[in-house]
Design a protein around this motif. Structure first.
Motif, PDB file in Angstrom:
ATOM      1  N   ASN A 197       0.831  -1.203   0.000  1.00 41.12           N
ATOM      2  CA  ASN A 197       0.000   0.000   0.000  1.00 41.12           C
ATOM      3  C   ASN A 197       0.868   1.257   0.000  1.00 41.12           C
ATOM      4  OD1 ASN A 197       0.899  -0.230   2.630  1.00 41.12           O
ATOM      5  ND2 ASN A 197      -1.129  -0.140   3.571  1.00 41.12           N
ATOM      6  N   PRO A 237      -4.952  -0.889  -2.102  1.00 31.96           N
ATOM      7  CA  PRO A 237      -5.699  -0.840  -0.849  1.00 31.96           C
ATOM      8  C   PRO A 237      -5.451  -2.152  -0.105  1.00 31.96           C
ATOM      9  CG  PRO A 237      -7.199  -1.160  -2.706  1.00 31.96           C
ATOM     10  CD  PRO A 237      -5.818  -1.003  -3.268  1.00 31.96           C
ATOM     11  N   MET A 238      -4.852  -2.060   1.072  1.00 35.42           N
ATOM     12  CA  MET A 238      -4.462  -3.270   1.805  1.00 35.42           C
ATOM     13  C   MET A 238      -4.709  -3.127   3.298  1.00 35.42           C
ATOM     14  SD  MET A 238      -0.830  -4.160  -0.098  1.00 35.42           S
ATOM     15  CE  MET A 238      -0.423  -5.486   1.033  1.00 35.42           C
ATOM     16  N   SER A 294      -4.420  -0.537   8.123  1.00 38.07           N
ATOM     17  CA  SER A 294      -4.024  -0.092   6.786  1.00 38.07           C
ATOM     18  C   SER A 294      -2.709   0.694   6.816  1.00 38.07           C
ATOM     19  CB  SER A 294      -5.135   0.755   6.159  1.00 38.07           C
ATOM     20  OG  SER A 294      -5.385   1.888   6.961  1.00 38.07           O
TER      21      SER A 294
END
Length: 118
Positions: free
Chosen positions: A9, A47-48, A54
């Motif tokens: 990300n 997006p992780m 995150s």
């Protein structure tokens, strides 16, 4: 002919061409494979979530023939690769995870055939 896929990300700016070359060198050395046989891809800006957070993180997939097939080998590979990723990306070890996949020669295609016949 190992395959290295890094997903993160972190922004694309975190992964210069120099970083990709260093990742190639590091993983080749860790696996005991020549650099010219390595296949490396970096997928930034995804997006992780990792462990419900995150915060910056990396998931690395290592697929190879004959060198990722035991816990002892993968423990050694993991130590070397973690050292590189934590240093180069300023991440803590809890924000990195590595998956090792043992490939068989018949599972890798090259030059119109599979590695079993090369």
């Amino acid at each position: 002919m190992p395959f290295i896929e890094l997903k993160s990300n972190l922004a694309a700016a975190s992964f210069s061409e120099d970083f990709v070359k260093k990742l190639c060198s590091c993983t080749a050395a860790a696996l005991g494979k020549p650099e010219e046989r390595m296949n490396v891809v970096v997928n930034p800006g995804l997006p992780m979530l990792m462990a419900g957070s995150s915060s910056p993180c990396v998931m690395l997939s290592v697929s190879a023939i004959g060198v990722t097939d035991t816990a002892v080998k993968n423990k050694e590979h993991s130590a070397k690769i973690f050292e590189f990723l934590t240093r180069e990306l300023s991440l803590t070890e809890d924000r990195i995870v590595i998956q090792f996949h043992a490939l068989e020669p018949h599972q890798v295609g090259k030059k119109g055939t599979v590695m079993s016949f090369l």
